[in-house]
Design a protein around this motif. Structure first.
Motif, PDB file in Angstrom:
ATOM      1  N   ASN A  32      34.799 -77.526 -12.028  1.00 16.50           N
ATOM      2  CA  ASN A  32      35.618 -77.409 -10.525  1.00 16.50           C
ATOM      3  C   ASN A  32      34.600 -77.797  -9.478  1.00 16.50           C
ATOM      4  O   ASN A  32      34.653 -77.530  -8.355  1.00 16.50           O
ATOM      5  CB  ASN A  32      36.202 -76.184 -10.279  1.00 16.50           C
ATOM      6  CG  ASN A  32      36.913 -75.444 -11.280  1.00 16.50           C
ATOM      7  OD1 ASN A  32      37.943 -76.111 -11.878  1.00 16.50           O
ATOM      8  ND2 ASN A  32      37.038 -74.324 -11.416  1.00 16.50           N
ATOM      9  N   GLU A  33      33.996 -78.918  -9.936  1.00 18.55           N
ATOM     10  CA  GLU A  33      33.041 -79.676  -8.815  1.00 18.55           C
ATOM     11  C   GLU A  33      33.302 -80.976  -8.659  1.00 18.55           C
ATOM     12  O   GLU A  33      33.822 -81.669  -9.838  1.00 18.55           O
ATOM     13  CB  GLU A  33      31.337 -79.147  -9.003  1.00 18.55           C
ATOM     14  CG  GLU A  33      31.105 -80.096 -10.048  1.00 18.55           C
ATOM     15  CD  GLU A  33      29.292 -80.017  -9.920  1.00 18.55           C
ATOM     16  OE1 GLU A  33      28.853 -79.397  -8.777  1.00 18.55           O
ATOM     17  OE2 GLU A  33      28.756 -80.181 -10.814  1.00 18.55           O
ATOM     18  N   VAL A  34      33.042 -81.752  -7.619  1.00 20.98           N
ATOM     19  CA  VAL A  34      32.966 -83.270  -7.541  1.00 20.98           C
ATOM     20  C   VAL A  34      31.583 -83.458  -7.885  1.00 20.98           C
ATOM     21  O   VAL A  34      30.818 -83.375  -6.882  1.00 20.98           O
ATOM     22  CB  VAL A  34      33.732 -83.462  -6.063  1.00 20.98           C
ATOM     23  CG1 VAL A  34      33.990 -85.206  -6.233  1.00 20.98           C
ATOM     24  CG2 VAL A  34      34.940 -82.865  -6.103  1.00 20.98           C
ATOM     25  N   PHE A  35      31.311 -84.375  -8.864  1.00 22.71           N
ATOM     26  CA  PHE A  35      30.047 -84.990  -9.183  1.00 22.71           C
ATOM     27  C   PHE A  35      30.070 -86.456  -8.968  1.00 22.71           C
ATOM     28  O   PHE A  35      30.986 -87.092  -9.446  1.00 22.71           O
ATOM     29  CB  PHE A  35      29.772 -84.797 -10.501  1.00 22.71           C
ATOM     30  CG  PHE A  35      28.276 -85.033 -10.976  1.00 22.71           C
ATOM     31  CD1 PHE A  35      27.438 -84.300 -10.744  1.00 22.71           C
ATOM     32  CD2 PHE A  35      28.011 -86.350 -11.549  1.00 22.71           C
ATOM     33  CE1 PHE A  35      25.896 -84.517 -11.236  1.00 22.71           C
ATOM     34  CE2 PHE A  35      26.957 -86.968 -11.766  1.00 22.71           C
ATOM     35  CZ  PHE A  35      25.763 -85.873 -11.694  1.00 22.71           C
ATOM     36  N   GLY A  36      29.157 -86.811  -8.243  1.00 22.45           N
ATOM     37  CA  GLY A  36      28.698 -88.134  -7.873  1.00 22.45           C
ATOM     38  C   GLY A  36      27.760 -88.840  -8.601  1.00 22.45           C
ATOM     39  O   GLY A  36      26.805 -88.375  -8.783  1.00 22.45           O
ATOM     40  N   LEU A  37      28.266 -89.922  -9.540  1.00 23.57           N
ATOM     41  CA  LEU A  37      27.299 -90.550 -10.538  1.00 23.57           C
ATOM     42  C   LEU A  37      27.151 -92.118  -9.625  1.00 23.57           C
ATOM     43  O   LEU A  37      27.838 -92.972  -9.596  1.00 23.57           O
ATOM     44  CB  LEU A  37      27.958 -91.054 -11.948  1.00 23.57           C
ATOM     45  CG  LEU A  37      27.082 -91.347 -12.919  1.00 23.57           C
ATOM     46  CD1 LEU A  37      25.884 -90.623 -13.219  1.00 23.57           C
ATOM     47  CD2 LEU A  37      28.082 -91.777 -13.997  1.00 23.57           C
ATOM     48  N   LEU A  38      25.945 -91.917  -9.053  1.00 24.26           N
ATOM     49  CA  LEU A  38      25.589 -93.140  -8.200  1.00 24.26           C
ATOM     50  C   LEU A  38      24.478 -94.114  -8.770  1.00 24.26           C
ATOM     51  O   LEU A  38      23.530 -93.739  -9.565  1.00 24.26           O
ATOM     52  CB  LEU A  38      24.937 -92.288  -6.915  1.00 24.26           C
ATOM     53  CG  LEU A  38      24.716 -93.153  -5.603  1.00 24.26           C
ATOM     54  CD1 LEU A  38      26.095 -93.380  -4.903  1.00 24.26           C
ATOM     55  CD2 LEU A  38      23.934 -92.197  -4.494  1.00 24.26           C
ATOM     56  N   GLY A  39      24.530 -95.194  -8.349  1.00 29.68           N
ATOM     57  CA  GLY A  39      23.753 -96.239  -8.851  1.00 29.68           C
ATOM     58  C   GLY A  39      24.159 -97.745  -8.764  1.00 29.68           C
ATOM     59  O   GLY A  39      25.561 -97.952  -8.378  1.00 29.68           O
ATOM     60  N   PRO A  40      23.492 -98.816  -8.575  1.00 32.96           N
ATOM     61  CA  PRO A  40      23.853-100.109  -8.446  1.00 32.96           C
ATOM     62  C   PRO A  40      24.489-100.405  -9.513  1.00 32.96           C
ATOM     63  O   PRO A  40      24.552 -99.947 -10.444  1.00 32.96           O
ATOM     64  CB  PRO A  40      22.546-101.048  -8.033  1.00 32.96           C
ATOM     65  CG  PRO A  40      21.514 -99.984  -8.859  1.00 32.96           C
ATOM     66  CD  PRO A  40      21.903 -98.672  -8.749  1.00 32.96           C
ATOM     67  N   ASN A  41      25.154-101.546  -9.544  1.00 30.81           N
ATOM     68  CA  ASN A  41      25.649-102.250 -10.591  1.00 30.81           C
ATOM     69  C   ASN A  41      24.641-102.688 -11.721  1.00 30.81           C
ATOM     70  O   ASN A  41      23.614-103.004 -11.331  1.00 30.81           O
ATOM     71  CB  ASN A  41      26.524-103.561 -10.157  1.00 30.81           C
ATOM     72  CG  ASN A  41      27.652-103.398  -9.208  1.00 30.81           C
ATOM     73  OD1 ASN A  41      28.390-102.439  -9.388  1.00 30.81           O
ATOM     74  ND2 ASN A  41      27.801-104.301  -8.515  1.00 30.81           N
TER      75      ASN A  41
END
Length: 225
Positions: A32-41
């Motif tokens: 029940n969380e919103v997880f951001g998977l962040l990174g450049p292409n």
């Protein structure tokens, strides 16, 4: 109260022709969380997602989605997870409503329930006025909106979105981000892959930053802020 882990990996690794694309990734996403998977292409975000969904096998390491191993139990993972790829594919000769109806039938959703759900979703993503337009006439932004509805039609426990705001105008971005933020309050765990830090900061509870296949940093927005 102890938080339950919805998605986790241990030393998850993927190599192609001797090149390591995802490198001993340890990931934890709470229910029940919103997880951001962040990174450049090219950071390994999409490859990670494909391993989580059982669409490609890891070279080593393991993953669990909803308690199931996607390599050994891909159909169980498929039943509980929804996925929107960066480039969404639809039947261009069918209308938006017909495309969603087809997905509902594939997931064996009761007809009366699916029709009500389709109307709700088309309104929620802002394309109810185009419900009976063939998707071949849709703009990139409209297809992105329909892609979000496509994921949500089966009420997934885990919803994974790969660059969900690509091609949207500022109002469309706001609308989709608000929709994703609300999902966690309805019992859905959301993983949002993006290269746009400000969007991730706006809606995510936690983030993980990937660079060259490695997890550089992971934690809650508050901790990292």
């Amino acid at each position: 109260m102890t938080q339950q882990i919805a998605v986790g990996t241990k030393d998850l690794t993927k190599s192609y022709d001797g090149v390591t694309v995802v490198d001993h990734l340890n990931l934890q996403v709470n229910e029940n969380e919103v997880f951001g998977l962040l990174g450049p292409n090219g950071a390994g975000k999409t490859t990670t997602i494909l391993m989580l969904l059982g669409l490609t096998e890891p070279s080593s390491g393991t993953a669990l989605v909803g308690g199931f191993n996607p390599t050994r139990e891909p159909f169980k993972v498929k039943n509980l997870a929804g996925y929107m790829p960066e480039k969404v594919g639809f039947y261009d000769n069918l209308t938006a409503r017909e495309n969603l109806d087809f997905i509902a039938q594939l997931n064996k959703i009761n007809y009366a329930d699916s029709q009500h759900r389709i109307d709700q979703l088309l309104d929620a993503v802002g394309i109810s006025e185009a419900a009976d337009m063939t998707v071949g006439k849709f703009s990139r932004g409209m297809r992105q909106r329909l892609g979000v509805a496509d994921v949500l039609i089966k009420n997934p426990k885990v919803a994974i979105f790969d660059e969900p705001t690509a091609g949207l105008d500022p109002e469309g971005i706001r609308q989709i981000l608000d929709l994703l933020a609300g999902l966690s309050q309805q019992g859905t765990t959301v993983i949002m892959s993006s290269h746009r830090l400000h969007e991730v900061q706006r809606v995510c509870h936690s983030i993980g930053i990937l660079a060259k296949g490695k997890m550089v940093v992971q934690g809650s927005i508050d901790e990292l802020g």
